[in-house]
Scaffold this active site. Structure first.
Site, mmCIF file in Angstrom:
data_model
loop_
_atom_site.group_PDB
_atom_site.id
_atom_site.type_symbol
_atom_site.label_atom_id
_atom_site.label_comp_id
_atom_site.label_asym_id
_atom_site.label_seq_id
_atom_site.Cartn_x
_atom_site.Cartn_y
_atom_site.Cartn_z
ATOM 1 N N SER A 197 0.801 -1.227 0.000
ATOM 2 C CA SER A 197 0.000 0.000 0.000
ATOM 3 C C SER A 197 0.829 1.271 0.000
ATOM 4 C CB SER A 197 -0.933 0.020 1.218
ATOM 5 O OG SER A 197 -0.190 -0.036 2.424
ATOM 6 N N ASP A 487 -2.606 8.697 7.488
ATOM 7 C CA ASP A 487 -3.540 7.813 8.177
ATOM 8 C C ASP A 487 -2.770 6.938 9.149
ATOM 9 O OD1 ASP A 487 -2.374 5.778 6.679
ATOM 10 O OD2 ASP A 487 -4.094 5.479 5.361
ATOM 11 N N HIS A 490 0.314 5.297 6.846
ATOM 12 C CA HIS A 490 0.998 5.855 5.681
ATOM 13 C C HIS A 490 1.391 7.316 5.881
ATOM 14 C CE1 HIS A 490 -1.773 2.625 4.325
ATOM 15 N NE2 HIS A 490 -0.675 2.224 3.700
#
Length: 526
Positions: A197, A487, A490
Site C-alpha cells: 500500500s 492515516d 501511511h
C-alpha cells in the site's frame, strides 16, 4: 508524445512538476528527457535550448521529425545526432554526488562545482573541471540561470565574455540521446512499481478487497482532489519519483487506460496488503500477491513486444527504473497480526526474519530474470512508530518495542542480501533504500521538518487517530502538511516528499551503494 501550438522556444514549468520542459517549433513533437551534470545553453537551428535543474527537454517539428526518422545520417537532424554524442558521453561519466554549493578541489586533483536549486532545495552537481577558473565559470553560469542576472558571482563579467566562445563550442555538443528519440516515439525512462500500500497507485480499486483507498478523504490533496486508490492525501512515493525522472505517473496495471502508448511509461503492479509471503494479508481476501505481480510484469512485456517489437521491449525493461517495497505487512499483517499467529508459533522472530529474507531473495532473483537492471529496494520503516501501533501498544507515545525490533533485524539483513545479489550478478542492479532512517528523521524530530506531530495521524479515529483507515466519518486535520502521517500507517504527501528527497540525493546512510541521482547520471544508455 505531445503537441505544441507555439512557434519558437517556450520555456516553463510543467504543472505540479519541478522539471523544465523546452519546446521548439510546433505541431507533432518527440519529447526527450536527458539527464545532465551541468547547466548549459545550447543552440539548435538558431534557437536557445536551456538545460535547467539537470534536465533537458527537446521537441522537434514535423519536418525535422520526418527527416530524422527517414535518414538519420543526412541533413539537419543527422548533424544534430553527430554533434550530440561527444558531450553526452563526457557528462555521463560524471558521478552525481552532492555536497556544498561552492567550488572545491577534491583530493584526486579535480575541481568540482555544485549549487542549490532555489525551487527544490536540492543541491545540483555541475561537474568536474581542470582549473578553478573553469569551475567558477560553470558555477556562475548556473547561478545566473537559477537566481537571475543580479546574483553575486565568483568572477567579474569580463571573464565570462572572454570564455563565451569556448562555452558556446562546448554547449553545442550538449544535445544528446536524439538517436534514441528517432528510434522510438518516447525516450523517457520507463518506471515499474511492485509492492504494497505504500506504493499502490490504485490496483486494489479494481479488486473485491477491503484494502482499498477509494473514498473521500483519500486523494483530498491530489491534483483532481478525488480518491485514486493511493493511500495518501495526495501524491505517493512512486508519483514523486516519476516527477524526478521526467515521467508521467505510472498507471495501475489493472487500469483500462494502460494501453497503447501509455504502456511505454511503465506500470504499477503494487497491491495494498501484500507481503513477501503468500499468507500475508489473507484477511484482505483478493489482493495481487507478489508472484502474481511478477506474472503481470511478464504479461506486460508481451503486450509491449506486440506494440514496439521484442528488441525494443527488452531494451525498455532493461533501462527502466524499478521500485519494490515489501516486508512491513509480513510483520504487521502476519507475524504480529494475532497474539498467537501461525507464523509466530512456527518461528522465533530472528528465524522468521531469516526466512523472510530468503524468500525475498527469490523474488528479486525472479525480477532480475525478467530483465530488471535498476531496482530500488526499500526496507521497512519504523514499524512500531506508526499511529496504528501507537494506538495499540503505546501508553505515552513511545514506539512499540517488538515491531521496532523486527525492523532492526530485517533491514540490515536485507542490505546484506542485496550486496550478495549484486555480487552474484556482477553489477549494482539492486540498490538498498533505508526507509527506516528516512522515516525516523521526521518521526524523531518532526518540528525540524515543519510538522507539528509525528504521532497523531491527520485522518483517523481513536488514540493517535490510529484505529482503522481514513473514512468520511474520521477526524480530519485541516492542514495535512503539519502531519507526518496521513492515516494510521501511511506518511502524508509531505512525508513522502522527504523520503523521495533522500532517495534522490541521500548519502550512504540512506541509499546504498548509490542514490537515484547517481543512477540517472551514470545511465549507460549512451
Amino acid at each position: 508524445m505531445e503537441r505544441s501550438d507555439s512557434v519558437g522556444v517556450a520555456i516553463g514549468k510543467r504543472a505540479g512538476r519541478s522539471e523544465w520542459r523546452i519546446r521548439l517549433g510546433m505541431q507533432k513533437v518527440c519529447s526527450l528527457r536527458v539527464q545532465f551534470a551541468a547547466v548549459n545553453v545550447v543552440r539548435v537551428g538558431g534557437s536557445d535550448v536551456r538545460v535547467v535543474n539537470g534536465l533537458l527537454w527537446f521537441t522537434f517539428d514535423d519536418n525535422i521529425w520526418k527527416a530524422g526518422t527517414a535518414a538519420l545520417g543526412n541533413g539537419q537532424f543527422g548533424n544534430i545526432l553527430q554533434d550530440a554524442s561527444h558531450m553526452l558521453k563526457s557528462f555521463m561519466r560524471l558521478k552525481a554526488t552532492f555536497g556544498r554549493r561552492e567550488t572545491n578541489k577534491r583530493t584526486w586533483g579535480k575541481w568540482v562545482a555544485e549549487i542549490r536549486d532555489p525551487n527544490r532545495g536540492a543541491r545540483l552537481w555541475l561537474g568536474t573541471f581542470n582549473t578553478s577558473t573553469e569551475t567558477a565559470l560553470a558555477y556562475d553560469e548556473a547561478a545566473r540561470k537559477l537566481y537571475g542576472s543580479s546574483t553575486k558571482l565568483n568572477l567579474p563579467d569580463d571573464h565570462h565574455h572572454r570564455s563565451s566562445s569556448l562555452s558556446s563550442a562546448n554547449s553545442t555538443s550538449s544535445i544528446s540521446l536524439l538517436a534514441a528519440c528517432a528510434g522510438r516515439q518516447a525516450e523517457a525512462r520507463a518506471f515499474f512499481v511492485f509492492g504494497d500500500s505504500l506504493v499502490d497507485n490504485g490496483n486494489n480499486d479494481y479488486l473485491a478487497t477491503t484494502a482499498r483507498a477509494d473514498s473521500y478523504p483519500y486523494g483530498i490533496d491530489y491534483p483532481t482532489h478525488r480518491p485514486t486508490g493511493r493511500f495518501s492525501n495526495g501524491l505517493n512515493i512512486p508519483d514523486l519519483i516519476s516527477e524526478q525522472i521526467g515521467s508521467e505517473p505510472t498507471l495501475p496495471y489493472l487500469s483500462p487506460q494502460l494501453t497503447g502508448q501509455n504502456l511505454l511509461v511503465g506500470a504499477n503492479f503494487a497491491s495494498a496488503g501484500i507481503g513477501i509471503l503468500n499468507d500475508t494479508g489473507i484477511q484482505f481476501l483478493n489482493i495481487i500477491r507478489i508472484y502474481k505481480q511478477l506474472e503481470y510484469f511478464q504479461q506486460y512485456q508481451t503486450r509491449v513486444s506486440a506494440l514496439v517489437g521484442p528488441e525494443q521491449a527488452q531494451r525498455l525493461v532493461n533501462e527502466a527504473l524499478i521500485l519494490i517495497t515489501l516486508g512491513g505487512n509480513d510483520f504487521v499483517n502476519n507475524y504480529y497480526l494475532l497474539p498467537f499467529s501461525a507464523r509466530s508459533r512456527q518461528f522465533s522472530l530472528p528465524d522468521y526474519v531469516v526466512y523472510l529474507i530468503s524468500e525475498y531473495r527469490k523474488v528479486l532473483e525472479r525480477l532480475y530474470e525478467l530483465g530488471a537492471r535498476k531496482v530500488l529496494v526499500t526496507g521497512t520503516g519504523p514499524l512500531g512508530c506508526v499511529p496504528a501501533e501507537l494506538a495499540l501498544h503505546s501508553r505515552n507515545g513511545e514506539c512499540a518495542v517488538e515491531l521496532q525490533r523486527a525492523a532492526s533485524l530485517f533491514n540490515p539483513q536485507l542490505v546484506d542480501m542485496i550486496n550478495s545479489l549484486n555480487s552474484q550478478f556482477g553489477s549494482d542492479a539492486f540498490v538498498a533504500a533505508n526507509a527506516y532512517e528516512m522515516n525516523m528523521d521526521f518521526v524523531s524530530d518532526p518540528q525540524a521538518y515543519g510538522f507539528t506531530t509525528s504521532k497523531i495521524a491527520c485522518c483517523g479515529q481513536g488514540p493517535y487517530n490510529g484505529l482503522g483507515l481514513c473514512t468520511r466519518a474520521s477526524n480530519l486535520c485541516p492542514n495535512r502538511d503539519l502531519y507526518a502521517f496521513w492515516d494510521a500507517f501511511h506518511p502524508s504527501e509531505k512525508g513522502n516528499r522527504l523520503i523521495v528527497e533522500n532517495i534522490l540525493t541521500g548519502d550512504e546512510k540512506y541509499m546504498y551503494p548509490m542514490n537515484l541521482s547517481t543512477i540517472l547520471a551514470l545511465d549507460s544508455r549512451t
